[in-house]
Design a protein around this motif. Structure first.
Motif, PDB file in Angstrom:
ATOM      1  N   LEU A   1      -5.244   7.279  -3.586  1.00  0.00           N
ATOM      2  CA  LEU A   1      -6.009   6.230  -4.276  1.00  0.00           C
ATOM      3  C   LEU A   1      -5.132   5.517  -5.299  1.00  0.00           C
ATOM      4  CD1 LEU A   1      -9.487   7.939  -4.798  1.00  0.00           C
ATOM      5  CD2 LEU A   1      -8.847   6.248  -3.084  1.00  0.00           C
ATOM      6  N   GLY A   2      -5.026   4.219  -5.154  1.00  0.00           N
ATOM      7  CA  GLY A   2      -4.213   3.419  -6.068  1.00  0.00           C
ATOM      8  C   GLY A   2      -2.760   3.288  -5.642  1.00  0.00           C
ATOM      9  N   ALA A   3      -2.346   3.998  -4.594  1.00  0.00           N
ATOM     10  CA  ALA A   3      -0.957   3.919  -4.126  1.00  0.00           C
ATOM     11  C   ALA A   3      -0.727   2.619  -3.361  1.00  0.00           C
ATOM     12  CB  ALA A   3      -0.630   5.123  -3.244  1.00  0.00           C
ATOM     13  N   GLN A   4       0.530   2.215  -3.296  1.00  0.00           N
ATOM     14  CA  GLN A   4       0.913   0.980  -2.614  1.00  0.00           C
ATOM     15  C   GLN A   4       1.832   1.305  -1.446  1.00  0.00           C
ATOM     16  OE1 GLN A   4       2.794  -1.162  -5.820  1.00  0.00           O
ATOM     17  NE2 GLN A   4       0.861  -2.054  -6.485  1.00  0.00           N
ATOM     18  N   PRO A   5       1.874   0.400  -0.438  1.00  0.00           N
ATOM     19  CA  PRO A   5       2.789   0.625   0.679  1.00  0.00           C
ATOM     20  C   PRO A   5       4.219   0.836   0.170  1.00  0.00           C
ATOM     21  CG  PRO A   5       1.287  -1.154   1.196  1.00  0.00           C
ATOM     22  CD  PRO A   5       1.067  -0.805  -0.253  1.00  0.00           C
ATOM     23  N   GLY A   6       4.891   1.843   0.738  1.00  0.00           N
ATOM     24  CA  GLY A   6       6.245   2.180   0.318  1.00  0.00           C
ATOM     25  C   GLY A   6       6.292   3.347  -0.658  1.00  0.00           C
ATOM     26  N   ASP A   7       5.155   3.667  -1.279  1.00  0.00           N
ATOM     27  CA  ASP A   7       5.124   4.775  -2.234  1.00  0.00           C
ATOM     28  C   ASP A   7       5.324   6.106  -1.513  1.00  0.00           C
ATOM     29  OD1 ASP A   7       4.600   3.004  -4.276  1.00  0.00           O
ATOM     30  OD2 ASP A   7       2.526   3.645  -4.619  1.00  0.00           O
ATOM     31  N   GLU A   8       6.142   6.959  -2.097  1.00  0.00           N
ATOM     32  CA  GLU A   8       6.307   8.330  -1.620  1.00  0.00           C
ATOM     33  C   GLU A   8       5.508   9.224  -2.561  1.00  0.00           C
ATOM     34  OE1 GLU A   8      10.062  11.101  -1.588  1.00  0.00           O
ATOM     35  OE2 GLU A   8      10.173   9.700   0.109  1.00  0.00           O
ATOM     36  N   LEU A   9       4.577   9.971  -2.004  1.00  0.00           N
ATOM     37  CA  LEU A   9       3.623  10.733  -2.809  1.00  0.00           C
ATOM     38  C   LEU A   9       3.765  12.224  -2.538  1.00  0.00           C
ATOM     39  CD1 LEU A   9       0.698   8.405  -1.801  1.00  0.00           C
ATOM     40  CD2 LEU A   9       1.889   8.328  -3.977  1.00  0.00           C
ATOM     41  N   THR A  10       3.629  13.027  -3.576  1.00  0.00           N
ATOM     42  CA  THR A  10       3.682  14.479  -3.443  1.00  0.00           C
ATOM     43  C   THR A  10       2.360  15.054  -3.921  1.00  0.00           C
ATOM     44  OG1 THR A  10       6.062  14.452  -3.832  1.00  0.00           O
ATOM     45  CG2 THR A  10       4.952  16.557  -4.105  1.00  0.00           C
ATOM     46  N   TYR A  11       1.849  16.018  -3.161  1.00  0.00           N
ATOM     47  CA  TYR A  11       0.592  16.669  -3.512  1.00  0.00           C
ATOM     48  C   TYR A  11       0.673  18.138  -3.117  1.00  0.00           C
ATOM     49  CZ  TYR A  11      -0.451  16.219   1.470  1.00  0.00           C
ATOM     50  OH  TYR A  11      -0.400  16.300   2.839  1.00  0.00           O
ATOM     51  N   ARG A  12      -0.235  18.924  -3.659  1.00  0.00           N
ATOM     52  CA  ARG A  12      -0.260  20.365  -3.370  1.00  0.00           C
ATOM     53  C   ARG A  12      -1.404  20.680  -2.419  1.00  0.00           C
ATOM     54  NH1 ARG A  12       3.410  23.096  -5.805  1.00  0.00           N
ATOM     55  NH2 ARG A  12       4.176  22.590  -7.874  1.00  0.00           N
ATOM     56  N   VAL A  13      -1.109  21.498  -1.407  1.00  0.00           N
ATOM     57  CA  VAL A  13      -2.141  21.955  -0.477  1.00  0.00           C
ATOM     58  C   VAL A  13      -2.737  23.257  -1.013  1.00  0.00           C
ATOM     59  CG1 VAL A  13      -1.168  20.796   1.536  1.00  0.00           C
ATOM     60  CG2 VAL A  13      -0.405  23.091   0.967  1.00  0.00           C
ATOM     61  N   ALA A  14      -3.776  23.750  -0.358  1.00  0.00           N
ATOM     62  CA  ALA A  14      -4.501  24.928  -0.835  1.00  0.00           C
ATOM     63  C   ALA A  14      -3.602  26.148  -1.035  1.00  0.00           C
ATOM     64  CB  ALA A  14      -5.630  25.272   0.129  1.00  0.00           C
ATOM     65  N   SER A  15      -2.556  26.274  -0.214  1.00  0.00           N
ATOM     66  CA  SER A  15      -1.656  27.433  -0.338  1.00  0.00           C
ATOM     67  C   SER A  15      -0.758  27.334  -1.571  1.00  0.00           C
ATOM     68  CB  SER A  15      -0.791  27.549   0.911  1.00  0.00           C
ATOM     69  OG  SER A  15       0.113  26.451   0.974  1.00  0.00           O
ATOM     70  N   GLY A  16      -0.740  26.143  -2.195  1.00  0.00           N
ATOM     71  CA  GLY A  16       0.115  25.933  -3.360  1.00  0.00           C
ATOM     72  C   GLY A  16       1.416  25.224  -3.021  1.00  0.00           C
ATOM     73  N   ALA A  17       1.700  25.072  -1.730  1.00  0.00           N
ATOM     74  CA  ALA A  17       2.922  24.392  -1.302  1.00  0.00           C
ATOM     75  C   ALA A  17       2.818  22.897  -1.599  1.00  0.00           C
ATOM     76  CB  ALA A  17       3.145  24.614   0.193  1.00  0.00           C
ATOM     77  N   SER A  18       3.976  22.280  -1.875  1.00  0.00           N
ATOM     78  CA  SER A  18       4.024  20.836  -2.100  1.00  0.00           C
ATOM     79  C   SER A  18       4.299  20.122  -0.784  1.00  0.00           C
ATOM     80  CB  SER A  18       5.135  20.479  -3.082  1.00  0.00           C
ATOM     81  OG  SER A  18       4.780  20.877  -4.372  1.00  0.00           O
ATOM     82  N   MET A  19       3.600  19.027  -0.573  1.00  0.00           N
ATOM     83  CA  MET A  19       3.787  18.197   0.618  1.00  0.00           C
ATOM     84  C   MET A  19       4.155  16.799   0.145  1.00  0.00           C
ATOM     85  SD  MET A  19       2.950  20.063   3.361  1.00  0.00           S
ATOM     86  CE  MET A  19       2.650  18.807   4.583  1.00  0.00           C
ATOM     87  N   THR A  20       4.971  16.116   0.938  1.00  0.00           N
ATOM     88  CA  THR A  20       5.355  14.747   0.614  1.00  0.00           C
ATOM     89  C   THR A  20       4.956  13.842   1.775  1.00  0.00           C
ATOM     90  OG1 THR A  20       7.217  15.535  -0.698  1.00  0.00           O
ATOM     91  CG2 THR A  20       7.277  13.241  -0.007  1.00  0.00           C
ATOM     92  N   VAL A  21       4.402  12.691   1.423  1.00  0.00           N
ATOM     93  CA  VAL A  21       3.953  11.721   2.407  1.00  0.00           C
ATOM     94  C   VAL A  21       4.349  10.332   1.914  1.00  0.00           C
ATOM     95  CG1 VAL A  21       1.669  11.465   1.379  1.00  0.00           C
ATOM     96  CG2 VAL A  21       1.970  10.995   3.805  1.00  0.00           C
ATOM     97  N   THR A  22       4.682   9.441   2.841  1.00  0.00           N
ATOM     98  CA  THR A  22       4.991   8.054   2.499  1.00  0.00           C
ATOM     99  C   THR A  22       3.868   7.175   3.021  1.00  0.00           C
ATOM    100  OG1 THR A  22       7.362   8.494   2.660  1.00  0.00           O
ATOM    101  CG2 THR A  22       6.677   6.184   2.722  1.00  0.00           C
ATOM    102  N   LEU A  23       3.333   6.329   2.146  1.00  0.00           N
ATOM    103  CA  LEU A  23       2.306   5.365   2.524  1.00  0.00           C
ATOM    104  C   LEU A  23       3.037   4.163   3.121  1.00  0.00           C
ATOM    105  CD1 LEU A  23      -0.553   4.229   2.625  1.00  0.00           C
ATOM    106  CD2 LEU A  23      -0.315   3.604   0.213  1.00  0.00           C
ATOM    107  N   LEU A  24       2.866   3.953   4.432  1.00  0.00           N
ATOM    108  CA  LEU A  24       3.578   2.874   5.102  1.00  0.00           C
ATOM    109  C   LEU A  24       2.816   1.562   5.097  1.00  0.00           C
ATOM    110  CD1 LEU A  24       4.845   4.881   8.222  1.00  0.00           C
ATOM    111  CD2 LEU A  24       6.099   4.355   6.115  1.00  0.00           C
ATOM    112  N   GLU A  25       1.490   1.642   5.318  1.00  0.00           N
ATOM    113  CA  GLU A  25       0.702   0.416   5.481  1.00  0.00           C
ATOM    114  C   GLU A  25      -0.747   0.669   5.106  1.00  0.00           C
ATOM    115  OE1 GLU A  25      -0.243  -2.793   9.057  1.00  0.00           O
ATOM    116  OE2 GLU A  25       0.714  -0.892   9.545  1.00  0.00           O
ATOM    117  N   ILE A  26      -1.397  -0.372   4.595  1.00  0.00           N
ATOM    118  CA  ILE A  26      -2.822  -0.322   4.290  1.00  0.00           C
ATOM    119  C   ILE A  26      -3.489  -1.461   5.068  1.00  0.00           C
ATOM    120  CG2 ILE A  26      -4.599  -0.440   2.503  1.00  0.00           C
ATOM    121  CD1 ILE A  26      -2.356   0.265   0.470  1.00  0.00           C
TER     122      ILE A  26
END
Length: 155
Positions: free
Chosen positions: A128-153
């Motif tokens: 929410l609020g991210a823009q195309p090209g942003d690389e985002l990091t978040y934590r999953v339930a196990s506590g591991a960090s995941m990285t995703v790139t928002l390519l297009e909206i």
């Protein structure tokens, strides 16, 4: 006082309308199944009837909620600048070479072939609020960090 009027993208509106149609078909089928056979039967027949009536009430509540959501205006906008509820986003996860499309929204907005990311999930919250090209990091339930790139909206 300014009132914020929510709006729906065309794809979100179509997904909600399809879900409403599905729930209405389920309600029709459940209503048919709730009719007692000949007015007689044992306790098990009556228990099934009570379960069907409870299911009808649940379906009616979900149908009413979707009908309210579908009253929101449809906004046809150019490519969105920021991800928001109702956005169809294309993502690339750091551990995957394939791009994937998701709808940010409610489970009721799911449509065939489109997975939904709820705004309260860890991934939904960072989108929410991210823009195309942003690389985002978040934590999953196990506590591991995941990285995703928002390519297009797309709306």
């Amino acid at each position: 006082m300014t009132m914020i009027v929510p709006s729906l993208s065309p794809s979100a509106h179509a997904a909600l309308a399809a879900r409403l149609e599905d729930l209405q078909a389920q309600r029709t089928q459940t209503a048919i199944e709730s009719i007692p056979p000949g007015g007689s039967g044992d306790a098990a027949d009556h228990a099934g009837n009570v379960e069907a009536l409870i299911r009808l009430g649940e379906l009616d509540a979900r149908i009413a909620a979707l009908q309210v959501q579908l009253q929101a205006p449809i906004t046809e906008a150019p490519a969105a600048q920021v991800a928001e509820i109702g956005s169809l986003v294309t993502l690339r996860f750091s551990d995957d070479d394939e791009d994937q499309q998701f709808l940010i929204g409610l489970v009721e907005q799911a449509a065939p072939g489109v997975e939904v990311i709820t705004p309260t999930s860890p991934l939904g919250a960072v989108l929410l609020g991210a823009q195309p090209g942003d690389e985002l990091t978040y934590r999953v339930a196990s506590g591991a960090s995941m990285t995703v790139t928002l390519l297009e909206i797309a709306g």
